[in-house]
Enzyme design. Structure first.
Site, short mmCIF file in Angstrom:
data_model
loop_
_atom_site.label_atom_id
_atom_site.label_comp_id
_atom_site.label_asym_id
_atom_site.label_seq_id
_atom_site.Cartn_x
_atom_site.Cartn_y
_atom_site.Cartn_z
N ARG A 158 30.91 -12.43 20.24
CA ARG A 158 30.61 -13.12 18.98
C ARG A 158 31.68 -12.78 17.93
NH1 ARG A 158 24.14 -12.18 18.48
NH2 ARG A 158 24.31 -13.74 16.84
N LYS B 121 25.52 -17.61 19.00
CA LYS B 121 24.33 -16.76 19.17
C LYS B 121 24.53 -15.92 20.44
CE LYS B 121 22.39 -18.41 15.49
NZ LYS B 121 22.36 -17.59 14.26
N ASP C 242 17.07 -20.33 15.37
CA ASP C 242 16.41 -19.67 16.50
C ASP C 242 15.25 -20.50 17.05
OD1 ASP C 242 18.22 -17.74 15.84
OD2 ASP C 242 16.76 -16.21 15.27
O1 S3P Z 1 19.05 -12.45 9.10
C1 S3P Z 1 18.46 -12.49 10.18
O2 S3P Z 1 17.56 -11.70 10.48
C2 S3P Z 1 18.84 -13.56 11.15
C3 S3P Z 1 19.54 -14.65 10.73
C4 S3P Z 1 19.91 -15.76 11.62
O3 S3P Z 1 21.29 -15.66 11.92
P1 S3P Z 1 22.44 -16.46 11.08
O4 S3P Z 1 22.23 -16.14 9.64
O5 S3P Z 1 23.71 -15.92 11.64
O6 S3P Z 1 22.23 -17.92 11.38
C5 S3P Z 1 19.12 -15.74 12.92
O7 S3P Z 1 19.70 -16.63 13.84
C6 S3P Z 1 19.07 -14.35 13.50
O8 S3P Z 1 18.33 -14.32 14.69
C7 S3P Z 1 18.39 -13.40 12.55
C1 PEP Z 2 20.56 -14.79 17.07
C2 PEP Z 2 19.66 -13.81 17.16
O1 PEP Z 2 19.82 -12.51 16.75
P1 PEP Z 2 21.13 -11.75 16.25
O2 PEP Z 2 22.07 -12.77 15.66
O3 PEP Z 2 20.64 -10.79 15.21
O4 PEP Z 2 21.73 -11.07 17.43
C3 PEP Z 2 18.31 -14.09 17.70
O5 PEP Z 2 17.47 -13.19 17.66
O6 PEP Z 2 18.05 -15.21 18.20
#
Ligand code: S3P
Ligand code: PEP
Length: 425
Positions: free
Chosen positions: A116, A328, A301
């Site tokens: 990532r 992701k 998500d």
């Molecule tokens: O702030 C958080 O807890 C999260 C934000 C989201 O990511 P992004 O902000 O990168 O979209 C989500 O996809 C991730 O699972 C958890």
């Molecule tokens: C994208 C996710 O988590 P993170 O970005 O915190 O790894 C997720 O839980 O689907």
């Protein structure tokens, strides 16, 4: 390791696990707070463990009493090197926090996080005066060295909100005020969750329409008692299971939550699912379901469980926000298309939209691609499949919901275990 899901009816009650998003934020805030914070209803999953390890490296004392976790914080020791496991949030939230200590720190991880991108973290921190090195050239590891020098920066929010969450948590500890101009912010509800949690810890953030954030310096985190909510992201696949295959009650859900994935309720209403609230318990019941349109740009998500729902709806469902899926745990747009393709569902990607034809799932052999949300989506889709759905590498659910298969089985999910070493008997 592999799991086999058979067509089954669902019936019963469950409490979804606690939110890993809230848990990681609470651990970070507790580590910055003077005194003893109690975290109630703690989340236990791999991402929460990664965050716990990091705050211990920062000098926090963590005592696990089972029903609650006590954190004694405010040390901000030089952590030297930390591992974020596979957690995107721990990487992006703790980077700005770790940079509060002027000693150099190196940050690494394992598995999916190693693919990532890190450029937005480095660009943002450099704009604020942090020295950054990236031996991983675009991905982990990174090395950071404080201190913060500049009082303004432009932050690109197009890739997501997590790094902004980290800045909003770290910058109140500076002496000076900071102003962040944020462009193209995505996953906005997660920022509301951060601001709300910070309020509980005595930290005030103001913003103008999510474009300009004013962060007063010299603020002091106050230790508190913080109760982690049940997780709407984990509730989503369970609700889909109930809507497709029976009657399921989920207990201890906050109907007024700031969590982004509470938006699963809008999608379920749109496709015609039967939903009934009684205080904090939500019951979902099987009904004939119709294709729907949904924008998941700010709740990415939800894509995997929504695809599991859509494959059993009548007609073509359209979900917007595919561009949010690339970085992701897997490239979720492509992986959903590939894995549901193996089960005879011809998903199309049209620009930023995914088109999912309903009524086609036949079953077959698929793989999670080491992505917990893909594993859970394939599993609930399999409950309504003509032939069994097999899922390889299903144990990746430990990232957010280690007991997922155990819980699914509790409510009637036919899960064959002879293929693999069982973790849930
Ligand atoms: O702030 C958080 O807890 C999260 C934000 C989201 O990511 P992004 O902000 O990168 O979209 C989500 O996809 C991730 O699972 C958890
Ligand atoms: C994208 C996710 O988590 P993170 O970005 O915190 O790894 C997720 O839980 O689907």
């Amino acid at each position: 390791m592999r799991v086999r899901i058979q067509n089954s009816n669902i019936k019963g009650k469950l409490t979804p696990p606690s939110s890993k998003s809230m848990m990681q934020r609470a651990l970070a805030a507790a580590a910055l707070a003077k005194g003893e914070t109690s975290i109630l209803n703690p989340c236990r999953c791999d991402d929460a463990s990664a965050a716990t390890d990091i705050i211990q490296k920062m000098g926090a004392d963590v005592m696990d009493l089972g029903h609650k976790i006590i954190v004694k914080g405010n040390h901000l020791k030089a952590a030297q090197s930390v591992m974020v496991g596979e957690s995107g949030l721990s990487l992006r939230m703790f980077s700005p926090i770790l940079a509060l200590n002027p000693e150099p720190v190196s940050i690494n991880g394992r598995g999916s996080i190693l693919k990532r991108p890190v450029h937005n973290i480095l660009e943002g921190l450099e704009a604020l005066g942090i020295k950054c090195k990236n031996p991983g050239k675009g991905v982990l590891p990174i090395q950071l060295q404080g201190a913060y020098k500049n009082n303004t920066a432009v932050i690109n929010g197009a890739l997501g909100s997590q790094f902004l969450t980290g800045l909003l948590m770290a910058l109140p500890c500076r002496k000076q005020d900071t102003i962040l101009e944020v462009t193209n912010l995505k996953s906005i509800p997660y920022i509301n969750m951060t601001i709300d949690l910070l309020k509980d810890f005595g930290i005030e953030i103001s913003h103008e329409n999510y474009k300009r954030f004013i962060i007063k310096g010299n603020q002091q985190y106050k230790a508190t008692e913080y109760a982690v909510e049940s997780d709407w992201s984990s509730a989503a696949p369970l609700l889909v299971a109930g809507a497709l295959k029976g009657k399921l009650t989920l207990e201890n859900l906050n109907p007024y939550s700031y969590q982004a994935d509470i938006a699963i309720l809008d999608a379920l209403k749109k496709c015609g699912a039967s939903l009934h609230w009684k205080e904090n318990s939500l019951t979902v019941e099987k009904k004939a379901l119709n294709a729907f349109e949904f924008d998941a740009t700010h709740c990415p998500d939800l894509f995997p469980p929504l695809v599991a729902l859509a494959v059993h709806c009548n007609g073509d469902t359209r979900i917007k926000g595919v561009h949010r899926l690339e970085h992701k745990e897997s490239n979720r747009g492509i992986v959903l298309q590939k894995e549901f393709g193996k089960l005879a569902v011809p998903i199309r990607i049209e620009g930023d939209e995914m088109v999912i034809p309903g009524g086609r799932l036949k079953g077959g052999i698929s793989n999670s691609n080491n992505d917990h949300r893909i594993a859970m989506a394939l599993a609930v889709a399999g409950l309504n499949s003509k032939y069994a759905v097999e899922i390889g590498d299903h144990d990746c659910v430990a990232k957010s919901y280690p007991d997922f298969f155990k819980d699914l089985r509790k409510i009637g999910g036919g899960i064959a275990e002879f293929y693999f070493k069982s973790q849930f008997v």
